[in-house]
Design a protein around this motif. Structure first.
Motif, mmCIF file in Angstrom:
data_model
loop_
_atom_site.group_PDB
_atom_site.id
_atom_site.type_symbol
_atom_site.label_atom_id
_atom_site.label_comp_id
_atom_site.label_asym_id
_atom_site.label_seq_id
_atom_site.Cartn_x
_atom_site.Cartn_y
_atom_site.Cartn_z
ATOM 1 N N MET A 132 0.830 -1.207 0.000
ATOM 2 C CA MET A 132 0.000 0.000 0.000
ATOM 3 C C MET A 132 0.865 1.258 0.000
ATOM 4 N N TYR A 133 1.919 1.294 0.835
ATOM 5 C CA TYR A 133 2.778 2.478 0.860
ATOM 6 C C TYR A 133 3.625 2.590 -0.407
ATOM 7 N N SER A 134 4.029 1.432 -1.001
ATOM 8 C CA SER A 134 4.915 1.490 -2.178
ATOM 9 C C SER A 134 4.149 1.890 -3.443
ATOM 10 N N ASP A 135 2.911 1.425 -3.564
ATOM 11 C CA ASP A 135 2.138 1.718 -4.782
ATOM 12 C C ASP A 135 0.656 1.894 -4.404
ATOM 13 N N LYS A 155 -2.314 1.155 -6.821
ATOM 14 C CA LYS A 155 -2.562 -0.239 -7.127
ATOM 15 C C LYS A 155 -3.122 -1.006 -5.923
ATOM 16 N N TRP A 156 -2.660 -0.681 -4.708
ATOM 17 C CA TRP A 156 -2.921 -1.578 -3.571
ATOM 18 C C TRP A 156 -3.862 -1.041 -2.494
ATOM 19 N N SER A 157 -4.269 0.243 -2.593
ATOM 20 C CA SER A 157 -5.085 0.804 -1.504
ATOM 21 C C SER A 157 -6.355 0.006 -1.250
ATOM 22 N N PHE A 158 -7.052 -0.343 -2.316
ATOM 23 C CA PHE A 158 -8.332 -1.046 -2.123
ATOM 24 C C PHE A 158 -8.100 -2.415 -1.476
ATOM 25 N N THR A 159 -7.085 -3.139 -1.971
ATOM 26 C CA THR A 159 -6.771 -4.460 -1.398
ATOM 27 C C THR A 159 -6.435 -4.321 0.088
#
Ligand code: DGT
Length: 228
Positions: A67-70, A73-77
């Motif tokens: 989440m912090y790196s991308d 792409k990853w916030s929802f997951t």
């Protein structure tokens, strides 16, 4: 464990089937862990720390890091998993008369998801899916809260503490993020712009260790009195 609460009147016994539930809220690095550690010493309190380790290892995936790196792409997951693991804490049964939880489904939505939505790292459509889950959970599970303890710091203090503890995933989190998360806590807990499920007790969490201990014991007195 103190079981005096089992000897109360039938009405109080009925009420005590649900523990007196306190959620501890505040910015990243505001001192929630120290607060929870203080309460570990009391037999009447079931302390539930935030499941950060699960977020760092979901079947081998470090979702916090992703989440912090991308974020796009990853916030929802990440937030889906946060919502699930926090919901597990809200619904966890306890034999203790008091349940003390680090954070809640409410701060996940009103502070973190809201920040992502405002800065565009999560799509509004994804937020609405999370909101549908949230609405369903509220209708089908007991998410009641009796007290919110707000550990209030300046964003700068919280940021300095985060730098000092040096968690690898948080290495590149900027001060602006702390300002956003701080402002959203204020919007939520003080200005009441979003659903606030219980009264708010504010603690000055900028204080150093000796000052804060005094605040903790006042807070303990309030919690133990109110659950009577
Ligand atoms: P403390 O003891 O006050 O220093 O608390 P921390 O910093 O150990 O715990 P906390 O709740 O601030 O969270 C640990 C990390 O997880 C931190 O990098 C922020 C992140 N985090 C917690 N909840 C959420 C959430 O719902 N969404 C997002 N994006 N991040 C979250």
């Amino acid at each position: 464990m103190n079981t005096d609460y089992l000897k109360r009147s039938p009405l109080k016994q009925f009420a005590s089937l649900r523990p007196y539930t306190v959620i501890v809220e505040g910015n990243i690095g505001c001192g929630k862990t120290t607060f929870l550690n203080y309460f570990q010493q009391f037999d009447d309190v079931n302390v539930l720390a935030e499941p950060v380790n699960k977020w760092r290892n979901c079947n081998g995936y470090n979702l916090l890091d992703k989440m912090y790196s991308d974020p796009k792409k990853w916030s929802f997951t990440f937030q889906s998993y946060v919502q699930l693991t926090i919901l597990q804490h809200h619904t966890m049964k306890t034999g203790h008369p008091i349940k003390l939880m680090e954070r809640s489904i409410y701060s996940a939505r009103h502070c973190f998801v809201e920040q992502m939505a405002r800065n565009g790292s999560i799509e509004r459509a994804s937020v609405s899916v999370m909101d549908e889950w949230f609405k369903w959970a509220k209708e089908n599970c007991d998410l009641s809260v009796d007290l919110i303890v707000y550990l209030k710091t300046t964003p700068e203090t919280a940021y300095q503490r985060m730098l000092a503890r040096n968690r690898p995933e948080e290495q590149y989190v900027p001060l602006e993020y702390f300002q956003d998360i701080h402002n959203l806590h204020e919007e939520w807990l003080l200005q009441k712009r979003f659903e606030c499920p219980a009264p708010v007790l504010i603690i000055d969490a900028n204080l150093d260790k000796s000052g804060i201990m005094e605040e903790y014991s006042k807070c303990k007195a309030q919690i133990f009195t109110e659950r009577e």
